[in-house]
Scaffold this motif. Sequence first.
Motif, PDB file in Angstrom:
ATOM      1  N   VAL A  90       0.868  -1.173   0.000  1.00 32.71           N
ATOM      2  CA  VAL A  90       0.000   0.000   0.000  1.00 32.71           C
ATOM      3  C   VAL A  90       0.903   1.220   0.000  1.00 32.71           C
ATOM      4  N   ASP A  91       1.041   1.846  -1.176  1.00 31.14           N
ATOM      5  CA  ASP A  91       1.918   3.017  -1.239  1.00 31.14           C
ATOM      6  C   ASP A  91       1.200   4.288  -1.695  1.00 31.14           C
ATOM      7  N   ASP A  92      -0.073   4.200  -1.966  1.00 29.48           N
ATOM      8  CA  ASP A  92      -0.860   5.384  -2.317  1.00 29.48           C
ATOM      9  C   ASP A  92      -1.157   6.170  -1.039  1.00 29.48           C
ATOM     10  N   PRO A  93      -0.766   7.449  -0.978  1.00 31.99           N
ATOM     11  CA  PRO A  93      -0.949   8.223   0.258  1.00 31.99           C
ATOM     12  C   PRO A  93      -2.398   8.295   0.734  1.00 31.99           C
ATOM     13  N   LYS A  94      -3.351   8.442  -0.168  1.00 30.86           N
ATOM     14  CA  LYS A  94      -4.760   8.518   0.240  1.00 30.86           C
ATOM     15  C   LYS A  94      -5.237   7.180   0.799  1.00 30.86           C
ATOM     16  N   LEU A  95      -4.795   6.098   0.191  1.00 26.37           N
ATOM     17  CA  LEU A  95      -5.176   4.776   0.676  1.00 26.37           C
ATOM     18  C   LEU A  95      -4.522   4.502   2.030  1.00 26.37           C
ATOM     19  N   ARG A  96      -3.291   4.941   2.207  1.00 27.88           N
ATOM     20  CA  ARG A  96      -2.632   4.787   3.502  1.00 27.88           C
ATOM     21  C   ARG A  96      -3.408   5.529   4.592  1.00 27.88           C
ATOM     22  N   ALA A 126       6.611   3.488  11.198  1.00 33.42           N
ATOM     23  CA  ALA A 126       8.014   3.374  10.800  1.00 33.42           C
ATOM     24  C   ALA A 126       8.167   3.227   9.287  1.00 33.42           C
ATOM     25  N   ARG A 127       7.231   2.565   8.638  1.00 36.98           N
ATOM     26  CA  ARG A 127       7.378   2.204   7.226  1.00 36.98           C
ATOM     27  C   ARG A 127       6.831   3.259   6.275  1.00 36.98           C
ATOM     28  N   TRP A 128       5.782   3.942   6.693  1.00 37.68           N
ATOM     29  CA  TRP A 128       5.082   4.868   5.813  1.00 37.68           C
ATOM     30  C   TRP A 128       5.416   6.314   6.162  1.00 37.68           C
ATOM     31  N   ALA A 129       5.533   7.139   5.150  1.00 34.95           N
ATOM     32  CA  ALA A 129       5.649   8.583   5.348  1.00 34.95           C
ATOM     33  C   ALA A 129       4.224   9.102   5.507  1.00 34.95           C
ATOM     34  N   LEU A 130       3.823   9.320   6.757  1.00 38.35           N
ATOM     35  CA  LEU A 130       2.447   9.716   7.045  1.00 38.35           C
ATOM     36  C   LEU A 130       2.345  11.212   7.260  1.00 38.35           C
ATOM     37  N   SER A 131       1.171  11.736   6.982  1.00 46.08           N
ATOM     38  CA  SER A 131       0.917  13.149   7.243  1.00 46.08           C
ATOM     39  C   SER A 131       0.939  13.379   8.753  1.00 46.08           C
ATOM     40  N   MET A 132       1.091  14.636   9.137  1.00 48.32           N
ATOM     41  CA  MET A 132       1.100  14.962  10.562  1.00 48.32           C
ATOM     42  C   MET A 132      -0.242  14.580  11.200  1.00 48.32           C
TER      43      MET A 132
END
Length: 159
Positions: A90-96, A126-132
């Motif tokens: 799962v690498d789509d930011p909206k889906l994450r 740790a794995r995903w670049a998540l929004s604040m």
Amino acid sequence: MQPLGIRTYARNSPQAAGRIVALALVANGEINACEWEALHAMRAHDRLGLSGPQWHDLLDDLCSDLVAAARPGQDCVVDAIVLESWLDQVDDPKLRTQVIELSAAVIQADGHVHPGESVVLRAALARWALSMDDRCRIEPLIYGLDFQVLPRRDAASLG
């Protein structure tokens, strides 16, 4: 490479995203009624693009995979490499964001964060670049429901 018996799904597919939410659901070793109701109230399977039967099949497949990968005498846990590979699907930011929202809702539904549930969230953090916003949503679940962020004093005032 996935261990034998562990399913793979297409990148950013409803099944890849749904598996992570399903893992959050079963990570405490059971499916609590309030957690199930929270997912139902949020229409989780619809939001992920899964029909009701597809959601149930996905959950059944996940449980089968966890049991197949279990070692005798140990709990059914996902090893870190497998969990990372699932998160990488799962690498789509909206889906994450959607996966984090649904996972956080199911984990906090019973008012208790089980260590297994925390593992899923810590791995995503740790794995995903998540929004604040997403980080703020899950950090209390990782560190405790009474977690508070206090402003740091600036270096000049420490003197």
